[in-house]
Design a protein around this motif. Structure first.
Motif: not given
Length: 286
Positions: A191-205
């Motif tokens: 999440p912090e490297v690839f997708a810091q502006d994406v909803d955390p649940a979506i980033a985890a998926d």
């Protein structure tokens, strides 16, 4: 006494004459209308999906085709046929051949879009049906260049990718003895490297669904770039922690692309699907 003679035929014919005249006038007007419609320019007919190019969306490393879901939904809502093929992530030549097989099954013009490592892949696809290329925070190597060079920390500092990568051995028919060494992003760091502006649940998926990349893929020299002879668009993500924005601007300028930017992470296609779709549609319009 001679009675005046009546002319019933003439009197009876007058209404009929008027009816015939009116019918003739109506027929003439109808014919004129048909001729006018026939002479109308084709451009006056509303565009249909059949007239729009097919958009082929190629995902990058540490992702899968579902990363395009939001963009694809917007494009389809606007009438575009959309295809999201699987990118094997084995190396530029091998992966470009896989995408070429998808293109071979498509009739008509194509807009070919790549995200991240997907940009390396589309740069190695050469097909006359591809009318435009779109790079979304993507690698756009020149001939003989490995994508990894665009992450040079001295020339383009800022990437956090290398320290977040982990390695694993995978089954791979292209590897030695049917095995290969692949890289993936540590799910805890994703999440912090690839997708810091994406909803955390979506980033985890996204982290759980990511496809690993052959370690050799970013080291393989690229072939002659299709962007050198195909109109290209580039969308820079200015908050990217994978491909530094300075590197993206450099590649976009080198390829003379139509360039714009958004304040987004490397996963801007997920966090800003509308902006990404707008760039694709601009490329489709030429």
């Amino acid at each position: 006494m001679v009675k005046p003679q009546m002319r019933p035929v003439e009197l009876a014919d007058r209404p009929r004459t008027r009816r015939v005249a009116r019918a003739a006038a109506g027929a003439a007007a109808g014919a004129a209308a048909v001729l006018a419609l026939a002479a109308s320019p084709i451009a006056a007919v509303p565009a249909t999906a059949a007239q729009l190019p097919t958009v082929v969306l190629v995902h990058g490393a540490f992702a899968d085709a579902s990363s395009w879901d939001g963009v694809a939904a917007q494009l389809r809502a606007d009438g575009y046929p959309v295809v999201t093929p699987d990118n094997p992530l084995r190396g530029p030549a091998y992966d470009a051949a896989a995408i070429q097989r998808t293109i071979d099954g498509i009739t008509g013009p194509i807009v070919l879009v790549g995200h991240s490592y997907g940009g390396t892949v589309i740069s190695n696809v050469h097909d006359p049906k591809v009318e435009s290329l779109v790079y979304i925070s993507a690698f756009a190597p020149t001939q003989g260049e490995a994508a990894l060079l665009e992450l040079n920390p001295i020339q383009y500092p800022g990437s956090q990718l290398t320290l977040a990568l982990r390695l694993k051995t995978v089954d791979d028919t292209q590897g030695i003895a049917g095995k290969n060494l692949d890289a993936y992003v540590d799910p805890a760091r994703f999440p912090e490297v690839f997708a810091q502006d994406v909803d955390p649940a979506i980033a985890a998926d996204m982290a759980a669904r990511q496809h690993s990349l052959a370690l050799s893929a970013n080291l393989e020299p690229s072939g002659a770039p299709s962007w050198s002879s195909t109109p290209s668009w580039y969308l820079v993500s200015t908050a990217d922690r994978v491909i530094p924005p300075a590197s993206q601007w450099h590649m976009a300028e080198r390829m003379n692309a139509h360039t714009s930017s958004i304040d987004a992470s490397h996963a801007g296609l997920v966090s800003h699907p509308g902006d990404v779709a707008a760039v694709v549609e601009a490329a489709a319009a030429g």
